[in-house]
Design an enzyme around this catalytic site. Sequence first.
Site, PDB file in Angstrom:
ATOM      1  N   ASP A 174      49.490  39.407  35.808  1.00  0.00           N
ATOM      2  CA  ASP A 174      49.135  39.297  37.225  1.00  0.00           C
ATOM      3  C   ASP A 174      47.992  40.234  37.585  1.00  0.00           C
ATOM      4  OD1 ASP A 174      49.048  38.856  39.908  1.00  0.00           O
ATOM      5  OD2 ASP A 174      50.968  39.815  40.368  1.00  0.00           O
ATOM      6  N   ASP A 193      43.220  35.717  40.941  1.00  0.00           N
ATOM      7  CA  ASP A 193      44.597  36.193  40.848  1.00  0.00           C
ATOM      8  C   ASP A 193      45.367  35.394  39.799  1.00  0.00           C
ATOM      9  OD1 ASP A 193      47.223  36.924  41.197  1.00  0.00           O
ATOM     10  OD2 ASP A 193      47.270  36.580  43.350  1.00  0.00           O
TER      11      ASP A 193
END
Length: 408
Positions: free
Chosen positions: A58, A270
């Site tokens: 992430d 992201d």
Amino acid sequence: MAAMWSPIIGLLLLLLPLAPSSASYIKYPLEGNVYPTGHFLVTMNIGEPLQPYSLDIDTGSNVTWLECQHPHHRCHGSPGVKRFYKPGPANLRVDCKDPFCTSLHADLPGRRPRCPRKHPHECHYEIGYVDMRTQGVLVNDTISLGGGRNELIVFGCGYDQRLKNLPGPKPTPAPAAHGLLGLGMGKVGFVAQLKAHGVITKDVIGHCLSSSSSRKGGGYLFIGDYDKLPSTGMTWAPLKKYGLHYSPGQATLHLDGQQIYANGMNVVFDSGATYTYVPTQIYKPLVAKLKAIIGNTLDPVRHHALPNCWMRRGTVEPFDDVSRPSGILTLRFDNNIVMTLLPKNYLIRVENNIACLGILNGSDVGQNERIIIGDATMRDMLVVYDNEQGRIGWASGDCKYSATTSRL
Ligand SMILES: *[C@@H]1O[C@H](CO)[C@@H](O)[C@H](O)[C@H]1NC(C)=O
Ligand SMILES: *[C@@H]1O[C@H](CO)[C@@H](O)[C@H](O)[C@H]1NC(C)=O
Ligand SMILES: *[C@@H]1O[C@H](CO)[C@@H](O)[C@H](O)[C@H]1NC(C)=O
């Protein structure tokens, strides 16, 4: 003769670790896919004794944490987690006054927790993501970096994870995930710690997510001074200050050269987001225009996976040829920096003959004013987050992991 060489070799060995040109990096294979898994996972050996854990990569958050069985807190794991990390008493002693805890609390958006008098030896945190929240405490434990090298790393023991109830397609639970690898900026990040320990010399992260739908062969992740970046074909954009995120700033979105929405929007990269999200003011006209283009060659069809899906007519054209030469999206940043997205960067194959749009309505998940570039769009692309030079780069390419060993 041989004896004369030994002092020279000794000198070389002394100089070797200091040589500034020696690249140091770690490269990991990734597992997973956009659909049906919804996550890209890296396996790391953690704890004593070392045990393998799969972590969702992430770049949209800072803190690395594991689904954790805490000895004193009531635990609530994510749905489907079968194995939990169990810290020992010594691992749990990361003080609330520890510099790590202070910087973690400084990095957390919103309310800053203070050190409670009752638990001075606990660094508690609570983090909200787009689709879930987690609570935990910092621990200190061994992470293996391969090649026999182990490091003590501070990360989170997440003892309470809860999904938010959102409209729109449900996030698929990550059946194989044991936690999250936070690759955002900041001192508590995994990569920043490796740099502080001198394991790597540069705070640079890169991922190449494979579009192959098999669970294996999901691409690769590198951390550090990777010396195999393509020498041509990378597009670089300076990182702009935009809250907590990796962002090259604002861009306008165009479909086949035609601007979709009048205003520029901040763009965020992201890898923790499975799909790409655009706010409703972009989503609505974009979907209408894409439906018209894609409808030329494919038939609309309902599928439970995602809101907009199409079926191939007959067996003639493969999805990669959909709407060629049209259906090309471009994000235009300042200084003529352009990111080009082909149909394969936004169409997801969910069945052999059905593909769905991998771009979703961000307003459904509270994202009203930015474009989030998620995994769906970053497939078959090398994306590099360079925190040393403050830039982000991308290049289309093959994401096959070749087992070249990490260089530490
Ligand atoms: C982690 O543990 C090591 C060894 O016990 C210790 O030296 C280090 O200070 C600890 N780090 C933190 C942040 O507590
Ligand atoms: C991570 O922490 C740093 C501060 O150390 C902050 O600037 C950054 O915005 C944070 N990033 C994320 C994604 O939380
Ligand atoms: C996008 O989501 C928002 C919030 O849920 C909703 O009001 C809007 O109608 C949606 N737009 C489209 C085109 O689906």
